[in-house]
Design a protein around this motif. Structure first.
Motif, PDB file in Angstrom:
ATOM      1  N   LEU A 100       0.849  -1.198   0.000  1.00 54.86           N
ATOM      2  CA  LEU A 100       0.000   0.000   0.000  1.00 54.86           C
ATOM      3  C   LEU A 100       0.885   1.249   0.000  1.00 54.86           C
ATOM      4  O   LEU A 100       2.033   1.202   0.451  1.00 54.86           O
ATOM      5  CB  LEU A 100      -0.911  -0.008   1.228  1.00 54.86           C
ATOM      6  CG  LEU A 100      -1.963  -1.116   1.230  1.00 54.86           C
ATOM      7  CD1 LEU A 100      -2.687  -1.171   2.555  1.00 54.86           C
ATOM      8  CD2 LEU A 100      -2.963  -0.910   0.094  1.00 54.86           C
ATOM      9  N   PRO A 101       0.336   2.387  -0.492  1.00 58.12           N
ATOM     10  CA  PRO A 101       1.154   3.602  -0.539  1.00 58.12           C
ATOM     11  C   PRO A 101       1.710   3.959   0.840  1.00 58.12           C
ATOM     12  O   PRO A 101       1.009   3.850   1.854  1.00 58.12           O
ATOM     13  CB  PRO A 101       0.165   4.670  -1.014  1.00 58.12           C
ATOM     14  CG  PRO A 101      -0.948   3.913  -1.658  1.00 58.12           C
ATOM     15  CD  PRO A 101      -1.009   2.579  -1.001  1.00 58.12           C
ATOM     16  N   GLY A 102       2.990   4.391   0.863  1.00 56.15           N
ATOM     17  CA  GLY A 102       3.672   4.706   2.120  1.00 56.15           C
ATOM     18  C   GLY A 102       2.931   5.758   2.937  1.00 56.15           C
ATOM     19  O   GLY A 102       2.792   5.631   4.161  1.00 56.15           O
ATOM     20  N   ALA A 103       2.421   6.788   2.243  1.00 54.44           N
ATOM     21  CA  ALA A 103       1.748   7.877   2.959  1.00 54.44           C
ATOM     22  C   ALA A 103       0.504   7.351   3.680  1.00 54.44           C
ATOM     23  O   ALA A 103       0.185   7.756   4.808  1.00 54.44           O
ATOM     24  CB  ALA A 103       1.363   8.972   1.973  1.00 54.44           C
ATOM     25  N   LEU A 104      -0.181   6.408   3.021  1.00 61.70           N
ATOM     26  CA  LEU A 104      -1.378   5.830   3.626  1.00 61.70           C
ATOM     27  C   LEU A 104      -1.006   4.995   4.856  1.00 61.70           C
ATOM     28  O   LEU A 104      -1.640   5.106   5.921  1.00 61.70           O
ATOM     29  CB  LEU A 104      -2.107   4.957   2.594  1.00 61.70           C
ATOM     30  CG  LEU A 104      -3.346   4.227   3.093  1.00 61.70           C
ATOM     31  CD1 LEU A 104      -4.461   5.210   3.430  1.00 61.70           C
ATOM     32  CD2 LEU A 104      -3.843   3.214   2.072  1.00 61.70           C
ATOM     33  N   MET A 105       0.030   4.197   4.733  1.00 56.87           N
ATOM     34  CA  MET A 105       0.446   3.361   5.865  1.00 56.87           C
ATOM     35  C   MET A 105       0.882   4.227   7.045  1.00 56.87           C
ATOM     36  O   MET A 105       0.582   3.934   8.205  1.00 56.87           O
ATOM     37  CB  MET A 105       1.590   2.426   5.452  1.00 56.87           C
ATOM     38  CG  MET A 105       1.198   1.413   4.412  1.00 56.87           C
ATOM     39  SD  MET A 105      -0.379   0.639   4.754  1.00 56.87           S
ATOM     40  CE  MET A 105       0.098  -0.566   5.969  1.00 56.87           C
ATOM     41  N   ASP A 106       1.578   5.308   6.726  1.00 48.84           N
ATOM     42  CA  ASP A 106       2.033   6.221   7.764  1.00 48.84           C
ATOM     43  C   ASP A 106       0.822   6.839   8.484  1.00 48.84           C
ATOM     44  O   ASP A 106       0.757   6.907   9.715  1.00 48.84           O
ATOM     45  CB  ASP A 106       2.889   7.315   7.108  1.00 48.84           C
ATOM     46  CG  ASP A 106       3.363   8.307   8.141  1.00 48.84           C
ATOM     47  OD1 ASP A 106       3.962   7.845   9.126  1.00 48.84           O
ATOM     48  OD2 ASP A 106       3.107   9.522   7.978  1.00 48.84           O
ATOM     49  N   PHE A 107      -0.161   7.212   7.698  1.00 49.11           N
ATOM     50  CA  PHE A 107      -1.382   7.808   8.253  1.00 49.11           C
ATOM     51  C   PHE A 107      -2.093   6.816   9.180  1.00 49.11           C
ATOM     52  O   PHE A 107      -2.480   7.141  10.301  1.00 49.11           O
ATOM     53  CB  PHE A 107      -2.301   8.206   7.089  1.00 49.11           C
ATOM     54  CG  PHE A 107      -3.649   8.712   7.520  1.00 49.11           C
ATOM     55  CD1 PHE A 107      -3.794   9.961   8.088  1.00 49.11           C
ATOM     56  CD2 PHE A 107      -4.790   7.923   7.343  1.00 49.11           C
ATOM     57  CE1 PHE A 107      -5.050  10.423   8.476  1.00 49.11           C
ATOM     58  CE2 PHE A 107      -6.032   8.375   7.729  1.00 49.11           C
ATOM     59  CZ  PHE A 107      -6.158   9.632   8.301  1.00 49.11           C
ATOM     60  N   ILE A 108      -2.205   5.571   8.706  1.00 47.36           N
ATOM     61  CA  ILE A 108      -2.917   4.560   9.497  1.00 47.36           C
ATOM     62  C   ILE A 108      -2.138   4.215  10.773  1.00 47.36           C
ATOM     63  O   ILE A 108      -2.703   4.114  11.859  1.00 47.36           O
ATOM     64  CB  ILE A 108      -3.158   3.280   8.655  1.00 47.36           C
ATOM     65  CG1 ILE A 108      -4.122   3.588   7.509  1.00 47.36           C
ATOM     66  CG2 ILE A 108      -3.735   2.163   9.526  1.00 47.36           C
ATOM     67  CD1 ILE A 108      -4.272   2.469   6.497  1.00 47.36           C
ATOM     68  N   SER A 109      -0.820   4.098  10.630  1.00 43.22           N
ATOM     69  CA  SER A 109      -0.015   3.664  11.786  1.00 43.22           C
ATOM     70  C   SER A 109       0.148   4.762  12.831  1.00 43.22           C
ATOM     71  O   SER A 109       0.107   4.497  14.028  1.00 43.22           O
ATOM     72  CB  SER A 109       1.373   3.231  11.339  1.00 43.22           C
ATOM     73  OG  SER A 109       1.281   2.314  10.313  1.00 43.22           O
ATOM     74  N   ASN A 110       0.341   5.982  12.365  1.00 38.74           N
ATOM     75  CA  ASN A 110       0.767   7.009  13.319  1.00 38.74           C
ATOM     76  C   ASN A 110      -0.243   8.098  13.639  1.00 38.74           C
ATOM     77  O   ASN A 110      -0.222   8.667  14.718  1.00 38.74           O
ATOM     78  CB  ASN A 110       2.043   7.691  12.799  1.00 38.74           C
ATOM     79  CG  ASN A 110       3.122   6.654  12.567  1.00 38.74           C
ATOM     80  OD1 ASN A 110       3.274   5.744  13.376  1.00 38.74           O
ATOM     81  ND2 ASN A 110       3.824   6.759  11.450  1.00 38.74           N
ATOM     82  N   ARG A 111      -1.127   8.424  12.697  1.00 37.02           N
ATOM     83  CA  ARG A 111      -1.923   9.628  12.928  1.00 37.02           C
ATOM     84  C   ARG A 111      -3.378   9.349  13.272  1.00 37.02           C
ATOM     85  O   ARG A 111      -4.046  10.162  13.890  1.00 37.02           O
ATOM     86  CB  ARG A 111      -1.851  10.517  11.676  1.00 37.02           C
ATOM     87  CG  ARG A 111      -0.426  11.010  11.456  1.00 37.02           C
ATOM     88  CD  ARG A 111      -0.363  12.281  10.642  1.00 37.02           C
ATOM     89  NE  ARG A 111      -1.513  13.141  10.838  1.00 37.02           N
ATOM     90  CZ  ARG A 111      -2.309  13.534   9.848  1.00 37.02           C
ATOM     91  NH1 ARG A 111      -2.077  13.169   8.614  1.00 37.02           N
ATOM     92  NH2 ARG A 111      -3.330  14.320  10.096  1.00 37.02           N
ATOM     93  N   ILE A 112      -3.849   8.196  12.872  1.00 35.98           N
ATOM     94  CA  ILE A 112      -5.294   7.964  12.881  1.00 35.98           C
ATOM     95  C   ILE A 112      -5.923   8.087  14.277  1.00 35.98           C
ATOM     96  O   ILE A 112      -7.057   8.520  14.416  1.00 35.98           O
ATOM     97  CB  ILE A 112      -5.602   6.603  12.235  1.00 35.98           C
ATOM     98  CG1 ILE A 112      -6.974   6.662  11.605  1.00 35.98           C
ATOM     99  CG2 ILE A 112      -5.514   5.456  13.198  1.00 35.98           C
ATOM    100  CD1 ILE A 112      -7.104   5.752  10.447  1.00 35.98           C
ATOM    101  N   GLN A 113      -5.143   7.734  15.295  1.00 36.46           N
ATOM    102  CA  GLN A 113      -5.747   7.771  16.633  1.00 36.46           C
ATOM    103  C   GLN A 113      -5.856   9.176  17.204  1.00 36.46           C
ATOM    104  O   GLN A 113      -6.477   9.383  18.222  1.00 36.46           O
ATOM    105  CB  GLN A 113      -4.921   6.895  17.565  1.00 36.46           C
ATOM    106  CG  GLN A 113      -5.243   5.434  17.325  1.00 36.46           C
ATOM    107  CD  GLN A 113      -4.193   4.541  17.894  1.00 36.46           C
ATOM    108  OE1 GLN A 113      -3.775   4.728  19.017  1.00 36.46           O
ATOM    109  NE2 GLN A 113      -3.769   3.567  17.127  1.00 36.46           N
ATOM    110  N   HIS A 114      -5.246  10.134  16.521  1.00 32.81           N
ATOM    111  CA  HIS A 114      -5.239  11.485  17.076  1.00 32.81           C
ATOM    112  C   HIS A 114      -6.224  12.425  16.378  1.00 32.81           C
ATOM    113  O   HIS A 114      -6.268  13.600  16.678  1.00 32.81           O
ATOM    114  CB  HIS A 114      -3.819  12.065  16.984  1.00 32.81           C
ATOM    115  CG  HIS A 114      -2.801  11.129  17.566  1.00 32.81           C
ATOM    116  ND1 HIS A 114      -2.770  10.815  18.906  1.00 32.81           N
ATOM    117  CD2 HIS A 114      -1.818  10.412  16.985  1.00 32.81           C
ATOM    118  CE1 HIS A 114      -1.796   9.936  19.124  1.00 32.81           C
ATOM    119  NE2 HIS A 114      -1.206   9.671  17.976  1.00 32.81           N
ATOM    120  N   ILE A 115      -6.962  11.910  15.414  1.00 35.79           N
ATOM    121  CA  ILE A 115      -7.907  12.805  14.729  1.00 35.79           C
ATOM    122  C   ILE A 115      -9.325  12.239  14.790  1.00 35.79           C
ATOM    123  O   ILE A 115      -9.529  11.051  14.985  1.00 35.79           O
ATOM    124  CB  ILE A 115      -7.510  13.064  13.248  1.00 35.79           C
ATOM    125  CG1 ILE A 115      -7.242  11.744  12.520  1.00 35.79           C
ATOM    126  CG2 ILE A 115      -6.314  13.984  13.153  1.00 35.79           C
ATOM    127  CD1 ILE A 115      -6.847  11.935  11.073  1.00 35.79           C
TER     128      ILE A 115
END
Ligand SMILES: Nc1ncnc2c1ncn2[C@@H]1O[C@H](COP(=O)(O)OP(=O)(O)O)[C@@H](O)[C@H]1O
Ligand SMILES: [Mg+2]
Length: 388
Positions: A100-115
């Protein structure tokens, strides 16, 4: 037990009456099928879906999304991924997905719980953009590895297809349906491990025929959501009444059921809410004339006509036949101003007049038509009469 009056709200599982059998049946069928719940608006599809969502059975993990307001395929993809990511166990699985695209994986792994959840969908849409088809497919295929069977519950699906066709043209709607079918099938006609339950009030067959893809959803097993049995309707009325100290004479209760037959739960909820609006009926035993008066003034009044507007609209898929009759019933029906109906307290009704009112009840006939409409919605193939 008393039930709160929720005409129009989403009932909690404990507030559903008369749906045990159909819910059991749906769970049974899910062993080997995807399911399409079909019925006209307000017959109780969302209530049943809410039950599936909140009381999952047999190793299913439900994920719910409502797509009535979506108009783009990529938004559907984003909404579906967002719904998956709301489940923490699935989120962990998704982070292990490959390719999967790196930006998407980064979003899912690191940011999703904060928004916030609604922002997740918007950000996902921007992240997947043109690659929504492959990304959404890859994430959903990943769900085959889950310990539980993921159950995607998608409400108002036909409306979404209609929206896409209107905004982007028939070809885009067809392409979406093709993508969606390939998602459900491993090889030709072999179901994948996860399951879908779709719901919709518009005539999906009419939309599919218009798009010239009548077979694109034929792997779905159709389950109609019908009016309540007389016993379940009695139980619902008793429960609604006890919460609000409404009492009926036997004749009045019978008159009420005659008027709303068949017993679509929304109509019962709504009729009771209208009875409760009458201050002078509080605490007294209702007679036939009280019930027929409220029916004439309120149920057949302007609110009813606004409600029936849906059945006139093109989006109901009813064309000019079924809904024309419904609409005419309501348009003809008396309102306080036009027909000079008086309130229960001032009305000098006679048994003859009551009988006449009951017989003349055009809405009763309309509701019978609705039942027919409900049956038509569950007909997999076009009917020879072309009614639906
Ligand atoms: N089984 C039921 N028991 C009691 N009330 C119900 C039931 N099903 C639906 N209702 C009532 O009908 C209304 C419409 O139901 P809903 O599930 O939203 O219909 P649909 O999704 O088919 O449009 C609800 O707000 C609720 O008042
Ligand atoms: Mg609904």
């Amino acid at each position: 037990m008393a039930t709160r009056s929720i005409a129009g709200g989403v009932p909690e599982p404990d507030e559903l009456f008369g749906r045990e059998h159909v819910i059991n049946y749906i769970w049974e069928q899910l062993a080997g099928n995807n399911i399409f719940l079909v019925a006209p608006r307000r017959f109780g599809k969302t209530g049943v879906m809410g039950h599936l969502l909140k009381r999952p059975r047999g190793g299913h993990l439900p994920v719910y999304l409502e797509v009535e307001e979506l108009h783009d395929s990529e938004r559907f993809g984003a909404a579906l991924i967002a719904a998956l990511l709301e489940q923490s166990t699935l989120r962990t699985m998704v982070t292990r997905a490959k390719g999967l695209p790196g930006a998407l994986m980064d979003f899912i792994s690191n940011r999703i719980q904060h928004i916030k959840t609604e922002v997740v969908e918007i950000e996902l849409r921007d992240l997947v953009k043109d690659s929504w088809e492959s990304v959404t497919r890859a994430l959903i295929l990943e769900m085959e590895k889950a310990d539980e069977t993921v159950l995607f519950i998608i409400d108002e699906f036909p409306q979404f297809i209609e929206n896409v066709a209107r905004k982007h043209g028939d070809e885009t709607a067809r392409a979406f349906l093709q993508w969606f079918r390939s998602l459900r099938m491993r090889q030709k006609d072999v179901l994948r491990r996860y399951r879908f339950v779709l719901g919709g009030s518009t005539s999906i067959d009419m939309i599919l025929r218009r798009l010239d893809v009548p077979d694109k959803l034929n792997d779905f097993f159709r389950v109609p959501i019908e009016a309540l049995t007389p016993e379940a309707a009695e139980d619902l009325l008793a429960s609604l009444s006890s919460g609000y100290n409404l009492r009926f004479s036997n004749e009045a209760r019978k008159a009420l059921f005659d008027l709303i037959s068949p017993s679509v739960p929304y109509f019962l909820q709504w009729f009771v809410s209208q009875l409760r609006m009458e201050e002078n009926l509080k605490g007294k035993e209702l007679r036939v004339e009280d019930v027929t008066d409220v029916y004439q003034r309120r149920v057949l009044g302007p609110t009813c006509r606004a409600y029936f507007d849906y059945y006139r609209s093109a989006s109901s898929g009813m064309g000019n036949r079924g809904n024309g009759r419904l609409w005419r019933s309501c348009r003809r029906s008396p309102t306080p101003r036009r027909a000079g109906y008086r309130t229960a307290s001032s009305m000098t009704s006679t048994a003859r007049r009551e009988r006449k009112m009951l017989r003349a009840s055009s809405l009763t006939r309309s509701w019978r038509t609705w039942k027919r409409i409900g049956m038509c919605f569950s007909t997999p193939e076009p009917t020879s009469t072309g009614f639906c």
